[in-house]
Design a protein around this motif. Sequence first.
Motif, PDB file in Angstrom:
ATOM      1  N   VAL A 110       0.774  -1.109   0.003  1.00 20.80           N
ATOM      2  CA  VAL A 110       0.039  -0.046   0.060  1.00 20.80           C
ATOM      3  C   VAL A 110       0.903   1.141   0.009  1.00 20.80           C
ATOM      4  CG1 VAL A 110      -1.804   1.631   1.412  1.00 20.80           C
ATOM      5  CG2 VAL A 110      -1.772  -1.166   1.510  1.00 20.80           C
ATOM      6  N   ASP A 111       0.806   1.942  -1.007  1.00 24.46           N
ATOM      7  CA  ASP A 111       1.242   3.375  -1.401  1.00 24.46           C
ATOM      8  C   ASP A 111       0.459   4.235  -0.828  1.00 24.46           C
ATOM      9  OD1 ASP A 111       3.882   2.376  -1.806  1.00 24.46           O
ATOM     10  OD2 ASP A 111       3.459   3.066  -4.032  1.00 24.46           O
ATOM     11  N   VAL A 112       0.737   5.219   0.124  1.00 24.79           N
ATOM     12  CA  VAL A 112      -0.133   6.419   0.166  1.00 24.79           C
ATOM     13  C   VAL A 112       0.409   7.820  -0.168  1.00 24.79           C
ATOM     14  CG1 VAL A 112      -1.311   7.707   2.235  1.00 24.79           C
ATOM     15  CG2 VAL A 112      -1.001   5.314   2.389  1.00 24.79           C
ATOM     16  N   LEU A 113      -0.476   8.609  -1.055  1.00 22.85           N
ATOM     17  CA  LEU A 113      -0.134   9.769  -1.594  1.00 22.85           C
ATOM     18  C   LEU A 113      -1.229  10.749  -0.827  1.00 22.85           C
ATOM     19  CD1 LEU A 113      -0.012   8.323  -5.261  1.00 22.85           C
ATOM     20  CD2 LEU A 113       1.935   8.536  -3.481  1.00 22.85           C
ATOM     21  N   ASP A 114      -0.487  12.213  -1.186  1.00 25.96           N
ATOM     22  CA  ASP A 114      -1.128  13.170  -0.779  1.00 25.96           C
ATOM     23  C   ASP A 114      -2.281  13.775  -1.992  1.00 25.96           C
ATOM     24  OD1 ASP A 114       0.165  14.841  -2.248  1.00 25.96           O
ATOM     25  OD2 ASP A 114       1.179  16.068  -0.547  1.00 25.96           O
ATOM     26  N   GLU A 115      -2.994  14.656  -1.780  1.00 23.84           N
ATOM     27  CA  GLU A 115      -4.042  15.012  -2.961  1.00 23.84           C
ATOM     28  C   GLU A 115      -3.356  15.626  -4.211  1.00 23.84           C
ATOM     29  OE1 GLU A 115      -4.589  19.489  -0.651  1.00 23.84           O
ATOM     30  OE2 GLU A 115      -6.234  18.091  -0.914  1.00 23.84           O
ATOM     31  N   LYS A 116      -1.746  15.947  -3.867  1.00 26.50           N
ATOM     32  CA  LYS A 116      -1.238  16.279  -5.073  1.00 26.50           C
ATOM     33  C   LYS A 116      -0.335  15.069  -5.428  1.00 26.50           C
ATOM     34  CE  LYS A 116      -0.842  21.191  -3.671  1.00 26.50           C
ATOM     35  NZ  LYS A 116      -0.332  22.160  -3.476  1.00 26.50           N
ATOM     36  N   ASP A 117      -0.617  13.958  -5.286  1.00 26.53           N
ATOM     37  CA  ASP A 117       0.349  12.719  -5.633  1.00 26.53           C
ATOM     38  C   ASP A 117       1.776  12.702  -5.115  1.00 26.53           C
ATOM     39  OD1 ASP A 117      -2.011  11.719  -6.877  1.00 26.53           O
ATOM     40  OD2 ASP A 117      -1.505  12.378  -8.740  1.00 26.53           O
ATOM     41  N   LYS A 118       1.911  13.299  -3.773  1.00 31.37           N
ATOM     42  CA  LYS A 118       3.293  13.083  -3.367  1.00 31.37           C
ATOM     43  C   LYS A 118       3.116  11.946  -2.528  1.00 31.37           C
ATOM     44  CE  LYS A 118       4.604  17.834  -4.151  1.00 31.37           C
ATOM     45  NZ  LYS A 118       5.354  19.063  -3.403  1.00 31.37           N
ATOM     46  N   PHE A 119       4.372  11.227  -2.491  1.00 32.40           N
ATOM     47  CA  PHE A 119       4.251   9.970  -1.619  1.00 32.40           C
ATOM     48  C   PHE A 119       4.382  10.377  -0.243  1.00 32.40           C
ATOM     49  CE2 PHE A 119       7.148   6.800   0.640  1.00 32.40           C
ATOM     50  CZ  PHE A 119       6.449   5.844   0.284  1.00 32.40           C
ATOM     51  N   LEU A 120       3.626   9.777   0.615  1.00 38.56           N
ATOM     52  CA  LEU A 120       3.826  10.135   2.001  1.00 38.56           C
ATOM     53  C   LEU A 120       4.371   8.843   2.801  1.00 38.56           C
ATOM     54  CD1 LEU A 120       0.062  11.737   2.670  1.00 38.56           C
ATOM     55  CD2 LEU A 120       2.249  12.724   2.478  1.00 38.56           C
ATOM     56  N   THR A 121       3.695   7.421   2.750  1.00 38.27           N
ATOM     57  CA  THR A 121       4.540   6.426   3.279  1.00 38.27           C
ATOM     58  C   THR A 121       3.745   5.273   2.629  1.00 38.27           C
ATOM     59  OG1 THR A 121       4.679   5.335   5.429  1.00 38.27           O
ATOM     60  CG2 THR A 121       2.260   6.173   4.926  1.00 38.27           C
ATOM     61  N   SER A 122       4.337   3.691   3.079  1.00 45.89           N
ATOM     62  CA  SER A 122       3.880   2.728   2.449  1.00 45.89           C
ATOM     63  C   SER A 122       4.238   1.624   3.324  1.00 45.89           C
ATOM     64  CB  SER A 122       4.489   2.434   1.000  1.00 45.89           C
ATOM     65  OG  SER A 122       6.004   2.240   1.056  1.00 45.89           O
ATOM     66  N   GLY A 123       3.711   0.543   3.060  1.00 45.32           N
ATOM     67  CA  GLY A 123       3.705  -0.685   3.882  1.00 45.32           C
ATOM     68  C   GLY A 123       3.449  -1.838   3.026  1.00 45.32           C
ATOM     69  N   PHE A 124       3.760  -2.879   3.613  1.00 43.87           N
ATOM     70  CA  PHE A 124       3.580  -4.509   3.147  1.00 43.87           C
ATOM     71  C   PHE A 124       2.829  -5.170   3.998  1.00 43.87           C
ATOM     72  CE2 PHE A 124       7.637  -3.002   0.967  1.00 43.87           C
ATOM     73  CZ  PHE A 124       7.442  -3.351  -0.331  1.00 43.87           C
ATOM     74  N   LEU A 125       1.914  -6.153   3.292  1.00 45.61           N
ATOM     75  CA  LEU A 125       1.143  -6.996   4.197  1.00 45.61           C
ATOM     76  C   LEU A 125       0.925  -8.276   3.571  1.00 45.61           C
ATOM     77  CD1 LEU A 125      -2.866  -6.525   4.319  1.00 45.61           C
ATOM     78  CD2 LEU A 125      -1.224  -4.691   2.850  1.00 45.61           C
ATOM     79  N   THR A 126       0.578  -9.276   4.267  1.00 49.25           N
ATOM     80  CA  THR A 126       0.275 -10.509   3.530  1.00 49.25           C
ATOM     81  C   THR A 126      -1.006 -11.298   4.108  1.00 49.25           C
ATOM     82  OG1 THR A 126       2.652 -10.927   3.344  1.00 49.25           O
ATOM     83  CG2 THR A 126       1.305 -12.793   3.271  1.00 49.25           C
ATOM     84  N   ILE A 127      -1.785 -11.743   3.104  1.00 51.59           N
ATOM     85  CA  ILE A 127      -3.128 -12.231   3.576  1.00 51.59           C
ATOM     86  C   ILE A 127      -2.853 -13.884   3.246  1.00 51.59           C
ATOM     87  CG2 ILE A 127      -5.345 -12.667   3.217  1.00 51.59           C
ATOM     88  CD1 ILE A 127      -4.967  -9.642   4.096  1.00 51.59           C
ATOM     89  N   ILE A 128      -2.748 -14.645   4.437  1.00 50.21           N
ATOM     90  CA  ILE A 128      -2.616 -15.962   4.251  1.00 50.21           C
ATOM     91  C   ILE A 128      -3.659 -16.869   4.132  1.00 50.21           C
ATOM     92  CG2 ILE A 128      -0.147 -15.844   5.279  1.00 50.21           C
ATOM     93  CD1 ILE A 128      -1.201 -16.953   7.716  1.00 50.21           C
ATOM     94  N   ASP A 129      -3.517 -18.239   3.116  1.00 46.48           N
ATOM     95  CA  ASP A 129      -4.847 -18.972   3.312  1.00 46.48           C
ATOM     96  C   ASP A 129      -5.139 -19.356   4.787  1.00 46.48           C
ATOM     97  OD1 ASP A 129      -5.384 -19.262   0.738  1.00 46.48           O
ATOM     98  OD2 ASP A 129      -3.754 -20.469   0.294  1.00 46.48           O
ATOM     99  N   ARG A 130      -6.293 -19.798   4.997  1.00 41.36           N
ATOM    100  CA  ARG A 130      -6.776 -20.460   6.123  1.00 41.36           C
ATOM    101  C   ARG A 130      -6.347 -21.410   6.219  1.00 41.36           C
ATOM    102  NH1 ARG A 130     -13.196 -20.123   5.418  1.00 41.36           N
ATOM    103  NH2 ARG A 130     -12.865 -20.016   3.447  1.00 41.36           N
ATOM    104  N   LYS A 131      -5.945 -21.805   7.741  1.00 39.04           N
ATOM    105  CA  LYS A 131      -5.510 -23.377   8.013  1.00 39.04           C
ATOM    106  C   LYS A 131      -6.605 -24.124   7.975  1.00 39.04           C
ATOM    107  CE  LYS A 131      -1.953 -21.061  10.447  1.00 39.04           C
ATOM    108  NZ  LYS A 131      -1.849 -20.071  11.209  1.00 39.04           N
TER     109      LYS A 131
END
Length: 132
Positions: A110-131
């Motif tokens: 996920v990249d987060v940008l402001d209203e002028k498309d300037k980069f603010l922050t980002s992060g990674f996440l994983t959705i794993i299959d159900r056990k």
Amino acid sequence: MKKISFILFLFSVSLSSKAGYDLLFCTNADSLGNCKGKGETFEWKGDKTALEIVVMNKDTIGTGKLKFMLFAMKNDREGTLYADLSLHVMPNALFAVKKLYFYKPGYYKVDVLDEKDKFLTSGFLTIIDRKE
């Protein structure tokens, strides 16, 4: 040469997150932006999995609108745009919360940008299959 390397290093560090911005992934966030079930790995719930994204700043958000660029990632550098979403932010807000829905397990950025498309922050996440 050392000076140029150091400047490039500082530039690359500054790209990772604009000063003061943090991004949290949560199973739920309350009205004060407190993240519950915080993490980077979540279990697939079936048909769809809902997560809340909390964007915080040590000062104020400083923009009237946030853009969330969600990428389905092959690895840390290659991905495909999965969703392009936005959220209006109240003036002087210290945080903003956006609910995202995931329709399949995978590795996401996920990249987060402001209203002028300037980069603010980002992060990674994983959705794993159900056990089973």
